[in-house]
Every structure is written in structure tokens, then in C-alpha cells.
Design an enzyme around this catalytic site. Structure first.
Site, PDB file in Angstrom:
ATOM      1  N   MET A 200      41.307  37.420  40.778  1.00  0.00           N
ATOM      2  CA  MET A 200      40.496  37.149  41.967  1.00  0.00           C
ATOM      3  C   MET A 200      39.050  37.597  41.782  1.00  0.00           C
ATOM      4  SD  MET A 200      40.072  40.305  43.406  1.00  0.00           S
ATOM      5  CE  MET A 200      40.681  41.886  42.874  1.00  0.00           C
ATOM      6  N   LYS A 201      38.758  38.360  40.724  1.00  0.00           N
ATOM      7  CA  LYS A 201      37.380  38.804  40.489  1.00  0.00           C
ATOM      8  C   LYS A 201      36.469  37.655  40.064  1.00  0.00           C
ATOM      9  CE  LYS A 201      37.539  43.223  41.469  1.00  0.00           C
ATOM     10  NZ  LYS A 201      36.653  43.924  42.390  1.00  0.00           N
ATOM     11  N   ASP A 202      37.044  36.511  39.680  1.00  0.00           N
ATOM     12  CA  ASP A 202      36.194  35.340  39.409  1.00  0.00           C
ATOM     13  C   ASP A 202      35.404  34.970  40.663  1.00  0.00           C
ATOM     14  OD1 ASP A 202      37.529  35.296  37.009  1.00  0.00           O
ATOM     15  OD2 ASP A 202      38.415  33.308  37.249  1.00  0.00           O
TER      16      ASP A 202
END
Ligand SMILES: Cc1ncc(COP(=O)(O)O)c(C=O)c1O
Length: 323
Positions: free
Chosen positions: A42-44
Site C-alpha cells: 500500500m506504500k505505492d
């Protein structure tokens, strides 16, 4: 569907029902698979949003340099986005980083700088942040500062939370969300409470983390938990807080792949452990969603390695881990 570039693949991750692990008499449990983002977590979303905001604010000029401290996933997200947008990325990492993550960051073309001074509990966060300051000063670089940057939660308020609302409408009672820098949980709490006023949020922290006022302790979970209180923590938005041990998180991570076919990371295991416990005390008609931050192939040499577990003193077979 044909996309113009890889950055368009960020977000819109699927939601899947768990069929085997939950108690049949409790609430239904669903998971959102953030590991299906192109960089694997989810850090994208956070990386794309922070970089876009920095561009808009004139903090990043064409060809500029970005310096950040990351346990791996933000570094991978930044490495992906920075390269696609023509920026140089220097990641400050520590010896706790998975070798797999280190290789992925380098494969995307980012530079890495390793710190080696741990505090008395074996945490490197302070050393990493000091190194970042030094490099930012020296290079005139942009520092995303994920612990304190409001764009970190905002990325999730605008995308992750909205996707959850679009999937469930008002038919969701609880969201169970792991907390590291608190970007994911704060952004999702803000967005979900805007759309679903009755929703409750459970924060999942690692045992040994100081985020919610507990004393520091040794912990081996990656991404979840913190050695400092993050600036993005918004305690008043979280209805319950639970601390999950390494053994509970890792045993659930292993059960997820064997029993549900979901190869996910350790914070996903922690979130599902907490969600299953919660679901047991809720009525059958309720729905609980756990957000699973990354995929499991980053952890072959750690969580999925019996030798590594033995090295850190966790015996999953013998530990009395009950969900
Ligand atoms: C695997 C994993 N889980 C959970 C988190 C926590 O997310 P946040 O930092 O937004 O609180 C992170 C953050 O890096 C992570 O990498």
C-alpha cells in the site's frame, strides 16, 4: 483493460472474504489485498501521492533527489515512482531490512545507505532519521518525512478509504488496520468515518511498540509498530487498540497462505489475528474488514523460514497461539 503506464496500476486493490479462518458463528471477515499494488504494498499509494504533492508545491524540481528512511515498503514505492518520474532516490535503511527488500529497492535503481547504531531495544529508527537529516542538508534533497507528512494519511483518505466505501457502502461495522507511521490508519479512519458514520476502527500495533504509550520492547514485526510516537497518529479516531505479538502475527501469516491461499506479510498476519478475535465477539450479520499492507514473497527468508524463527526464539508449533 490497457493502461498507459505502471503508475496507473496503483490502487483499486481487491477485497476478498475469508472462508476458513473465521469462527462460523461470528462476524464475516474480509481482507483488502494491498500487496497487489505494482510495487507490492500500500506504500505505492503513499509514494505516488507524496511525490505528486511535492511536485505541485515546487519542493521537487525535475531531476531532483529524494532521501527517505524506510523499513522497505515505502522505499520500494518511492523507488518505483521516483524512477518513473525521473528523480534520484536515496533510501536510508537498517540491518533489520529483509534482504529481499534490499534487492528489490536496488533493482528499481535506488541507492541505499545502511545505518548500524541500534538503541538498547535493537531499533534503528533514530539512527535512520539522523542520517536522513545529514543527507538532506548535504544534497539539498526532498525528504518525504512519512512519519509527519500529512500527505501520507491523505493518500489513503482519498483512495483506500474511498475504495472500501465503494465496495461495502454502509454495510461495514469495523475496519482493522495495522499502524506503523499511522498514515494508513489515520487516512482510512478519516475517509471511512466521513462516509460511514457508524464504522469503528481497530488499530493493530506490535507488542513492544511505543506508539500508544506502552513501554518499548524487542519486536521483529516489520512496518508495524514504532520506536517513536509518529506525528500522524490520531488516537481519537481509533475506537480500539490492540497489541499483537510476533508469534501471533507470524503464526497467522503462515495460516493465511496454507488455509486461505493468501501469501501476505507479517503485518497482514497481525491484522487478521486481531480481526478474527474481534469477529468472534460480534453478531453473525456484522462485517469486519482487515487491510493487509503487503504480499508475502518479501518474507521467504524471515517469516516463512523456520531457521529465522528459531534464531529469534519463536517456536510456532509449541507457542500457545490461539486465535
Ligand atoms: C508491511 C507494513 N505493514 C504496515 C505498515 C504500516 O503502515 P503505516 O506506516 O501507514 O502506518 C507498513 C509501513 O511501512 C508496512 O510496511
Amino acid at each position: 483493460m490497457i493502461y498507459d503506464n505502471v503508475l496507473q496500476l496503483i490502487g483499486n486493490t481487491p477485497i476478498v472474504k475469508l472462508n476458513y479462518l473465521p469462527d462460523p458463528y461470528g462476524a464475516q471477515v474480509f481482507i483488502k489485498l494491498e500487496g497487489l499494488n505494482p510495487g507490492g504494498s500500500m506504500k505505492d499509494r503513499t509514494a505516488l501521492y507524496i511525490i505528486s504533492q511535492a511536485e505541485a508545491a515546487g519542493q521537487l524540481k525535475p531531476g531532483g533527489t529524494i532521501v527517505e528512511s524506510s523499513s522497505g515498503n515505502l522505499a520500494i514505492g518511492l523507488a518505483l515512482v521516483a524512477r518513473q518520474k525521473g528523480y534520484k532516490l536515496i533510501c536510508v535503511v537498517d540491518p533489520k531490512i529483509s534482504l529481499v527488500n534490499l534487492s528489490i529497492i536496488q533493482a528499481y535503481g535506488a541507492e541505499t545507505v545502511m545505518v548500524d547504531q541500534a538503541d538498547e531495544y535493537g531499533n534503528y529508527l533514530r539512527a535512520r532519521l539522523d542520517k536522513v537529516q545529514e543527507l538532506v542538508k548535504q544534497l539539498g534533497a526532498f525528504w518525504p518525512n512519512q512519519y509527519n507528512n500529512p500527505s501520507n494519511p491523505e493518500a489513503h483518505r482519498q483512495t483506500t478509504a474511498l475504495e472500501i466505501y465503494e465496495a461495502f457502502g454502509n454495510e461495514l461495522q469495523w475496519a482493522v488496520i495495522p499502524a506503523g507511521t499511522c498514515g494508513l490508519i489515520t487516512g482510512c479512519s478519516l475517509g471511512l468515518k466521513e462516509h460511514i458514520p457508524h464504522i469503528k476502527i481497530m488499530a493493530v500495533d506490535a507488542a513492544g511498540s511505543v506508539t500508544f504509550g506502552k513501554p518499548p520492547g524487542v519486536r521483529h514485526q516489520i512496518g508495524i509498530g514504532s520506536a517513536i510516537v509518529p506525528g500522524n497518529v490520531r488516537r481519537e479516531l481509533y475506537d480500539e487498540i490492540t497489541h499483537v505479538s510476533d508469534a501471533e502475527a507470524f503464526s497467522t501469516t503462515r495460516r493465511l497462505v496454507k488455509e486461505e491461499g493468501l501469501l501476505v506479510g507479517g503485518s497482514a498476519g497481525a491484522a487478521v489475528f486481531a480481526a478474527l478475535k474481534l469477529a468472534r465477539r460480534l453478531p453473525g450479520g456484522d462485517k469486519v474488514l482487515a487491510i493487509l499492507p503487503d504480499r508475502g514473497d518479501r518474507y521467504y527468508n524471515t517469516i516463512f523460514s523456520d531457521e529465522w524463527l528459531e534464531q529469534i526464539g519463536i517456536e510456532l508449533g509449541k507457542s500457545a497461539v490461539k486465535i
